[in-house]
Design an enzyme around this catalytic site. Sequence first.
Site, PDB file in Angstrom:
ATOM      1  N   GLU A  27      55.690  84.586  11.147  1.00 52.67           N
ATOM      2  CA  GLU A  27      54.889  85.024  12.513  1.00 52.67           C
ATOM      3  C   GLU A  27      54.981  83.614  13.589  1.00 52.67           C
ATOM      4  O   GLU A  27      55.377  82.803  13.266  1.00 52.67           O
ATOM      5  CB  GLU A  27      53.671  85.184  12.195  1.00 52.67           C
ATOM      6  CG  GLU A  27      52.614  84.081  11.578  1.00 52.67           C
ATOM      7  CD  GLU A  27      51.304  84.036  12.287  1.00 52.67           C
ATOM      8  OE1 GLU A  27      51.049  84.336  13.377  1.00 52.67           O
ATOM      9  OE2 GLU A  27      50.272  83.949  11.145  1.00 52.67           O
ATOM     10  N   LYS A 161      40.146  81.828   6.428  1.00 49.79           N
ATOM     11  CA  LYS A 161      39.252  80.667   6.808  1.00 49.79           C
ATOM     12  C   LYS A 161      38.032  81.059   6.618  1.00 49.79           C
ATOM     13  O   LYS A 161      37.727  82.163   6.979  1.00 49.79           O
ATOM     14  CB  LYS A 161      39.635  80.079   8.198  1.00 49.79           C
ATOM     15  CG  LYS A 161      40.689  79.777   8.329  1.00 49.79           C
ATOM     16  CD  LYS A 161      40.780  78.656   9.726  1.00 49.79           C
ATOM     17  CE  LYS A 161      41.897  77.839   9.747  1.00 49.79           C
ATOM     18  NZ  LYS A 161      43.093  78.716  10.261  1.00 49.79           N
TER      19      LYS A 161
HETATM   20  N1  PSU Z   1      44.360  82.391  10.845  1.00 51.38           N
HETATM   21  C1  PSU Z   1      44.757  81.191  10.797  1.00 51.38           C
HETATM   22  N2  PSU Z   1      45.660  80.607  11.706  1.00 51.38           N
HETATM   23  C2  PSU Z   1      46.283  81.662  12.721  1.00 51.38           C
HETATM   24  C3  PSU Z   1      45.841  82.879  12.817  1.00 51.38           C
HETATM   25  C4  PSU Z   1      44.795  83.193  11.863  1.00 51.38           C
HETATM   26  O1  PSU Z   1      44.359  80.226  10.144  1.00 51.38           O
HETATM   27  O2  PSU Z   1      47.359  81.228  13.271  1.00 51.38           O
HETATM   28  C5  PSU Z   1      46.500  83.818  13.597  1.00 51.38           C
HETATM   29  C6  PSU Z   1      47.241  84.660  13.072  1.00 51.38           C
HETATM   30  O3  PSU Z   1      48.619  85.206  13.783  1.00 51.38           O
HETATM   31  C7  PSU Z   1      46.464  85.843  12.901  1.00 51.38           C
HETATM   32  C8  PSU Z   1      45.780  86.122  14.099  1.00 51.38           C
HETATM   33  O4  PSU Z   1      47.235  87.394  12.707  1.00 51.38           O
HETATM   34  O5  PSU Z   1      45.196  84.793  14.278  1.00 51.38           O
HETATM   35  C9  PSU Z   1      44.513  86.686  14.127  1.00 51.38           C
HETATM   36  O6  PSU Z   1      43.873  87.047  15.017  1.00 51.38           O
HETATM   37  P1  PSU Z   1      42.504  87.969  15.455  1.00 51.38           P
HETATM   38  O7  PSU Z   1      41.669  87.318  14.517  1.00 51.38           O
HETATM   39  O8  PSU Z   1      42.292  87.887  16.880  1.00 51.38           O
HETATM   40  O9  PSU Z   1      42.876  89.186  14.889  1.00 51.38           O
END
Ligand code: PSU
Length: 306
Positions: A27, A161
């Site tokens: 990603e 996390k």
């Molecule tokens: N969690 C992490 N590092 C990240 C992300 C999540 O520890 O970089 C990023 C990933 O790309 C994940 C996105 O798909 O954040 C999720 O965002 P949201 O919570 O807005 O859906």
Amino acid sequence: MNTTQGMDISAEVQVALETGQPVVALESTIISHGMPYPQNFETAHSVENIIHEEGAVPATIAILEGRIKIGLSLNELEQFSQIRTQVKVGRRDLPLVLTQKQSGGTTVAATMICARLAGIAVFVTGGIGGVHRENEKTMDISADLKELAQTNVAVVCAGIKSILDIPRTLEYLETHGVPVIGFQTAEFPAFYTRSSGSLVQSRLDTPQEIARCMKIKWDMGLDGGLVIGNPVPPESAMDESRIQEAISEALKEANENKIEGKEVTPFLLERINQLTEGESLKSNIALVCNNAHLGAKIAVAFQTQP
Ligand code: PSU
Ligand code: MN
């Protein structure tokens, strides 16, 4: 460069897909919104090298000026890592950034969609999104989870996390029929730490078994992804109380500053990095590299499934 379904697939990835070599998707929100420069570039580059060393082909997925890129050149990767103005591209953003010819980092959800379109079954990331704490008030549930419910890609991560509500995230995945596998562990890992207090659905100890499980699932017509939780290596895990303290502080600040919607996760990641003085970033880099080793091994094993 080969263009299929509006995507630009790099020559290396295209050849690998055509000749049945293992390919691993990566990603790019982690590059655009998850880490600062130059660590984001160095990590993205190391991860690609690891996947090569393990005998698979890496395909970093990103949106460059309105085109879906499957596999970036080193030059593109470095340029992408330097700009800090990209859009964070989830499922709903994809059609808009393509229409408006913007550049963006694809989230787990959007990367799964693009990987699926390109025919890539294995995807490596750091952590997936999940159900946020206090979601009963905010309704904040990451679109990554909905994507896992429907898109046939296996996602290797170090868990989620504890900025998130881990038990509720696991409940959501159970409801939506998403297998949650622990690689050599019975506990779902919590990203910076190896344990979360929540159990995975099943522990599997080899990449071969994981590849077999993917094959069986999809052969049965059970659409959707799988989550493979791979704990951070012990020497790179963070001290539990130190990370909890940083997470509490970051959550408090997000609340005070009324951070909402797609800004929530990038805000928390950046604040945690600052509050731990880079210690969390080191841990983050180590776990992504660790996931790259496992993801490539799974992709190799999946390719040779009978
Ligand atoms: N969690 C992490 N590092 C990240 C992300 C999540 O520890 O970089 C990023 C990933 O790309 C994940 C996105 O798909 O954040 C999720 O965002 P949201 O919570 O807005 O859906
Ligand atoms: Mn959200």
